[in-house]
Design an enzyme around this catalytic site. Structure first.
Site, PDB file in Angstrom:
ATOM      1  CG  ASP A  35      -2.103   0.935   1.063  1.00  0.00           C
ATOM      2  OD1 ASP A  35      -3.204   0.437   0.765  1.00  0.00           O
ATOM      3  OD2 ASP A  35      -1.936   2.162   1.226  1.00  0.00           O
ATOM      4  CB  THR A 121     -15.712  -1.830 -10.148  1.00  0.00           C
ATOM      5  OG1 THR A 121     -15.964  -2.789  -9.127  1.00  0.00           O
ATOM      6  CG2 THR A 121     -16.924  -1.749 -11.072  1.00  0.00           C
ATOM      7  CB  CYS A 261     -20.229  -0.962  -4.694  1.00  0.00           C
ATOM      8  SG  CYS A 261     -18.686  -1.687  -4.105  1.00  0.00           S
TER       9      CYS A 261
END
Length: 425
Positions: A35, A121, A261
């Site tokens: 990260d 996504t 989302c």
């Protein structure tokens, strides 16, 4: 092809998606969790996960997992799984900045024979149109000759302790048949629910983006029904309870549609739809309805206060909950902020209380000063915005105790019965 058990796996991005994945793989193979935030790495090294998706005991069990923010360490890895966020910008356009940055990071470590998998996504075609060229340019290697690419859409549901990584069927796709086979074997190490092999990366990308688009459109329909029934004096929750007795009725509930989302993914699909010459009327209509729900709820609260002869100008209001969903610390794209701003725009003084949210996070993200504990007999109106378990367990009488002798209680999530509150969505 090297023995897959001997290959070191890198997880790029250790948020809600990446960390559970890294922990799962860390129980059975060498994993490097990467990260860019050194603070995040330091916290994880101490066994602290601020997303609350993984506890200290789970981190301890993943003995083959270690964390780093040093890009040079990625060169020891041969499989890279990218799990960085893909938000939208202020104009509701896809923001690929984190994905592009991850591609540059991975490209610097890429070697012949390596595999890069994307879980973020995106719209259909993005992996091959955006990510692959960046990997080629940054590494000097050739796609499908020197390195290979796959796509496996994340299906993490933050705060859900039932539907976990291992119990959700994993969709995988590869740039070659051999890559798809390799990824099916890789994910089967940690997913017991089964693997679905999509025939292409584009199919896998499309499958992911429509999962949340479908939910968004369905919730938009119910939100519009709530507006209609509200004008007719009909309780929406009671209507849905009655309709839900039919075996094939889809029991969606009205509410604020935020998060990273459902409130975001449809814009990736609509962006690509317009690019190929199709205007996605239904999807955009659903997004418009859901995006204005904060304002609608504020108007309902104002109407109830006027009916109770409580002036909204200068009134003290308490909003309970800030996260985008219950029992989860995630405040990304929460639509509760729209409600708060709409109430403040009407002249009310609004306090926000959420025990799941760090004070610094709310201030950094939205400029909000959360209150630690609401005072009794203080508020002209109380809005239950998020159905945290702790709020439900308080009970309606305790929540009403925050209100003055004359106040209104609006139950956005229909936690309590209609006759226990003054209004609900």
């Amino acid at each position: 092809m090297p023995d897959r058990q001997a290959e070191t796996l890198a997880i790029i991005g250790l948020g809600y998606v990446g960390l559970p994945l890294a922990v799962a793989f860390g129980k059975c193979r060498p994993v490097l969790g990467f990260d860019i935030s050194a603070q995040r790495i330091a916290e994880l090294d101490r066994g602290l996960d601020k997303t609350r998706e993984v506890d200290e005991a789970e981190l301890a069990v993943a003995r083959s997992l270690r964390f780093t923010s040093e890009t040079a360490e990625l060169k020891a890895c041969s499989i890279f799984i990218v799990t960085v966020p893909t938000p939208v910008d202020a104009h509701k356009q896809p923001d690929f900045s984190a994905v592009r940055s991850a591609c540059h990071t991975v490209a610097a470590a890429l070697k012949p024979g390596d595999t890069v998998v994307f879980e973020s996504t995106v719209y259909p075609g993005a992996t091959e149109e955006i990510c692959v060229p960046l990997l080629e340019q940054g590494s000097g290697l050739r796609f499908n000759e020197d390195f290979y690419v796959g796509y496996s859409p994340e299906r993490i549901n933050p705060g859900d302790r039932t539907h976990r990584l291992e119990s959700i069927v994993k969709v995988v796709a590869g740039s070659t048949e051999a890559t798809a086979e390799k990824l099916a074997g890789l994910y089967s190490e940690v997913v017991s629910a089964g693997i679905h092999r999509a025939p292409s990366i584009k199919v896998a990308e499309a499958a992911k983006v429509i999962e949340n688009t479908q939910r968004d459109v369905n919730i938009a329909l119910v939100n519009e029904l709530a507006m209609i029934f509200g004008r007719m004096g009909i309780d929406t929750a009671e209507v849905l309870d009655a309709a839900g007795t039919k075996w094939n009725f889809l029991n969606f509930r009205p509410g604020l549609v935020g998060g990273h989302c459902i409130g975001v993914d449809p814009y990736y699909l609509t962006h690509k739809a317009k690019a190929v010459g199709h205007h996605p009327d239904m999807i955009l209509a659903g997004r418009e309805i859901n995006d204005r729900m904060g304002e609608y709820v504020a108007s309902q609260v104002a109407r109830l206060m006027i009916g109770a002869k409580i002036p909204l100008q200068g009134a003290r209001l308490l909003v309970m909950g800030l996260t985008f969903k219950e029992d989860c610390p995630d405040i990304r794209n929460t639509k509760v902020i729209d409600l708060v701003n709409a109430l403040r725009g009407r002249g009310a003084q609004v306090d926000v209380h959420d025990p799941w949210v760090e004070v610094e996070a709310a201030k950094r993200e939205y400029g909000l000063e959360l209150i630690e504990q609401p005072q009794a007999d203080k508020y002209d109106a109380v809005v239950l915005a998020v159905a945290h378990r702790s709020f439900r367990e308080l009970g309606v009488e305790a929540i009403r105790g925050y209100g003055k002798n004359s106040h209104i209680l609006y139950d956005l999530k229909s936690v309590f019965a209609a006759d226990q509150v003054d209004g609900r969505l």
